[in-house]
Design a protein around this motif. Sequence first.
Motif, PDB file in Angstrom:
ATOM      1  N   ILE A  56       1.563 -32.406 -37.740  1.00  0.00           N
ATOM      2  CA  ILE A  56       1.600 -31.962 -39.139  1.00  0.00           C
ATOM      3  C   ILE A  56       0.198 -32.035 -39.736  1.00  0.00           C
ATOM      4  CG2 ILE A  56       2.452 -32.565 -41.451  1.00  0.00           C
ATOM      5  CD1 ILE A  56       5.096 -33.410 -40.042  1.00  0.00           C
ATOM      6  N   ALA A  57      -0.518 -33.109 -39.431  1.00  0.00           N
ATOM      7  CA  ALA A  57      -1.889 -33.277 -39.944  1.00  0.00           C
ATOM      8  C   ALA A  57      -2.789 -32.160 -39.432  1.00  0.00           C
ATOM      9  CB  ALA A  57      -2.445 -34.635 -39.541  1.00  0.00           C
ATOM     10  N   LEU A  58      -2.686 -31.851 -38.152  1.00  0.00           N
ATOM     11  CA  LEU A  58      -3.529 -30.791 -37.580  1.00  0.00           C
ATOM     12  C   LEU A  58      -3.185 -29.435 -38.191  1.00  0.00           C
ATOM     13  CD1 LEU A  58      -3.650 -31.934 -33.844  1.00  0.00           C
ATOM     14  CD2 LEU A  58      -5.492 -32.085 -35.547  1.00  0.00           C
ATOM     15  N   ALA A  59      -1.906 -29.196 -38.461  1.00  0.00           N
ATOM     16  CA  ALA A  59      -1.501 -27.956 -39.120  1.00  0.00           C
ATOM     17  C   ALA A  59      -2.070 -27.871 -40.533  1.00  0.00           C
ATOM     18  CB  ALA A  59       0.016 -27.840 -39.158  1.00  0.00           C
ATOM     19  N   LEU A  60      -2.278 -29.039 -41.141  1.00  0.00           N
ATOM     20  CA  LEU A  60      -2.872 -29.113 -42.474  1.00  0.00           C
ATOM     21  C   LEU A  60      -4.394 -29.004 -42.417  1.00  0.00           C
ATOM     22  CD1 LEU A  60      -1.827 -29.561 -45.392  1.00  0.00           C
ATOM     23  CD2 LEU A  60      -2.257 -31.992 -45.054  1.00  0.00           C
ATOM     24  N   GLY A  61      -4.946 -29.128 -41.203  1.00  0.00           N
ATOM     25  CA  GLY A  61      -6.401 -29.056 -41.040  1.00  0.00           C
ATOM     26  C   GLY A  61      -7.075 -30.406 -41.128  1.00  0.00           C
ATOM     27  N   PHE A  77      -1.068 -38.174 -47.166  1.00  0.00           N
ATOM     28  CA  PHE A  77      -0.878 -37.945 -48.600  1.00  0.00           C
ATOM     29  C   PHE A  77      -2.226 -37.955 -49.322  1.00  0.00           C
ATOM     30  CE2 PHE A  77       3.686 -38.819 -48.172  1.00  0.00           C
ATOM     31  CZ  PHE A  77       4.200 -37.908 -49.065  1.00  0.00           C
ATOM     32  N   PHE A  78      -3.079 -38.904 -48.980  1.00  0.00           N
ATOM     33  CA  PHE A  78      -4.388 -38.993 -49.628  1.00  0.00           C
ATOM     34  C   PHE A  78      -5.268 -37.790 -49.284  1.00  0.00           C
ATOM     35  CE2 PHE A  78      -3.628 -43.767 -49.668  1.00  0.00           C
ATOM     36  CZ  PHE A  78      -3.284 -43.783 -51.005  1.00  0.00           C
ATOM     37  N   TYR A  79      -5.284 -37.400 -48.006  1.00  0.00           N
ATOM     38  CA  TYR A  79      -6.076 -36.230 -47.611  1.00  0.00           C
ATOM     39  C   TYR A  79      -5.559 -34.970 -48.300  1.00  0.00           C
ATOM     40  CZ  TYR A  79      -8.249 -38.949 -43.849  1.00  0.00           C
ATOM     41  OH  TYR A  79      -8.956 -39.874 -43.133  1.00  0.00           O
ATOM     42  N   ALA A  80      -4.244 -34.813 -48.329  1.00  0.00           N
ATOM     43  CA  ALA A  80      -3.667 -33.622 -48.965  1.00  0.00           C
ATOM     44  C   ALA A  80      -4.043 -33.557 -50.436  1.00  0.00           C
ATOM     45  CB  ALA A  80      -2.151 -33.628 -48.793  1.00  0.00           C
ATOM     46  N   LYS A  81      -4.039 -34.698 -51.090  1.00  0.00           N
ATOM     47  CA  LYS A  81      -4.425 -34.739 -52.506  1.00  0.00           C
ATOM     48  C   LYS A  81      -5.892 -34.376 -52.673  1.00  0.00           C
ATOM     49  CE  LYS A  81      -4.306 -37.837 -56.542  1.00  0.00           C
ATOM     50  NZ  LYS A  81      -5.158 -37.048 -57.290  1.00  0.00           N
ATOM     51  N   GLN A  82      -6.761 -34.945 -51.841  1.00  0.00           N
ATOM     52  CA  GLN A  82      -8.197 -34.673 -51.932  1.00  0.00           C
ATOM     53  C   GLN A  82      -8.519 -33.210 -51.648  1.00  0.00           C
ATOM     54  OE1 GLN A  82      -9.876 -37.477 -49.169  1.00  0.00           O
ATOM     55  NE2 GLN A  82      -9.993 -39.116 -50.680  1.00  0.00           N
ATOM     56  N   LEU A  83      -7.783 -32.613 -50.720  1.00  0.00           N
ATOM     57  CA  LEU A  83      -8.048 -31.228 -50.329  1.00  0.00           C
ATOM     58  C   LEU A  83      -7.249 -30.222 -51.160  1.00  0.00           C
ATOM     59  CD1 LEU A  83      -7.910 -31.754 -46.455  1.00  0.00           C
ATOM     60  CD2 LEU A  83      -9.974 -31.439 -47.851  1.00  0.00           C
ATOM     61  N   LEU A  90       3.724 -30.868 -48.191  1.00  0.00           N
ATOM     62  CA  LEU A  90       5.157 -31.022 -48.419  1.00  0.00           C
ATOM     63  C   LEU A  90       5.947 -29.892 -47.763  1.00  0.00           C
ATOM     64  CD1 LEU A  90       5.056 -32.235 -52.135  1.00  0.00           C
ATOM     65  CD2 LEU A  90       5.402 -33.623 -50.080  1.00  0.00           C
ATOM     66  N   ASP A  91       5.381 -28.677 -47.768  1.00  0.00           N
ATOM     67  CA  ASP A  91       6.027 -27.557 -47.074  1.00  0.00           C
ATOM     68  C   ASP A  91       6.115 -27.824 -45.568  1.00  0.00           C
ATOM     69  OD1 ASP A  91       6.629 -25.960 -49.273  1.00  0.00           O
ATOM     70  OD2 ASP A  91       4.696 -24.902 -49.195  1.00  0.00           O
ATOM     71  N   LEU A  92       5.074 -28.405 -44.995  1.00  0.00           N
ATOM     72  CA  LEU A  92       5.095 -28.743 -43.571  1.00  0.00           C
ATOM     73  C   LEU A  92       6.162 -29.794 -43.268  1.00  0.00           C
ATOM     74  CD1 LEU A  92       1.258 -28.808 -42.829  1.00  0.00           C
ATOM     75  CD2 LEU A  92       2.934 -27.197 -41.879  1.00  0.00           C
TER      76      LEU A  92
END
Length: 144
Positions: A56-61, A77-83, A90-92
């Motif tokens: 999931i993380a790799l799909a998020l980049g 969660f922290f990376y997603a917020k920062q990016l 959440l979709d993933l």
Amino acid sequence: MFNKDDLMRNPFMTNTKFEQQYDFLKEEGEFDRILKILTVPAKSGIYLSRFDIRSIALALGVDVNVRERKEMLKDLFFYAKQLNKMKEYLDLLIQFTQHKIDQYKQLQEEYPKSAWIIQNWIDKAQKLITFIENLKKEVDIYKV
């Protein structure tokens, strides 16, 4: 009840593990509850392995270190917020959960006598999707 000697009987138990053993030592926050829902199959209806979280993380980049599942999810969660990719994250999670539901349904077809047991897991996973959808709405409201 709480026994301080437990730490002495197991000297390899870290303070964090010790606190986790006795939940009443700390009050659980909302973010911790979200992580618990995602990491406890009895609550979520699915099992998120370290490999799944990493995928999931790799799909998020994002490249996350492999460690405890709860910590990996927290990092995501922290990376997603920062990016500014919280909704994508959440979709993933929703896509992953839907994939698990599809697998459960296939198991129901292959093993009809166990369908009622599997349905319990499907119901929990569908509730998880609803929960994540509500998180997505909060992201829109609070611009997280």
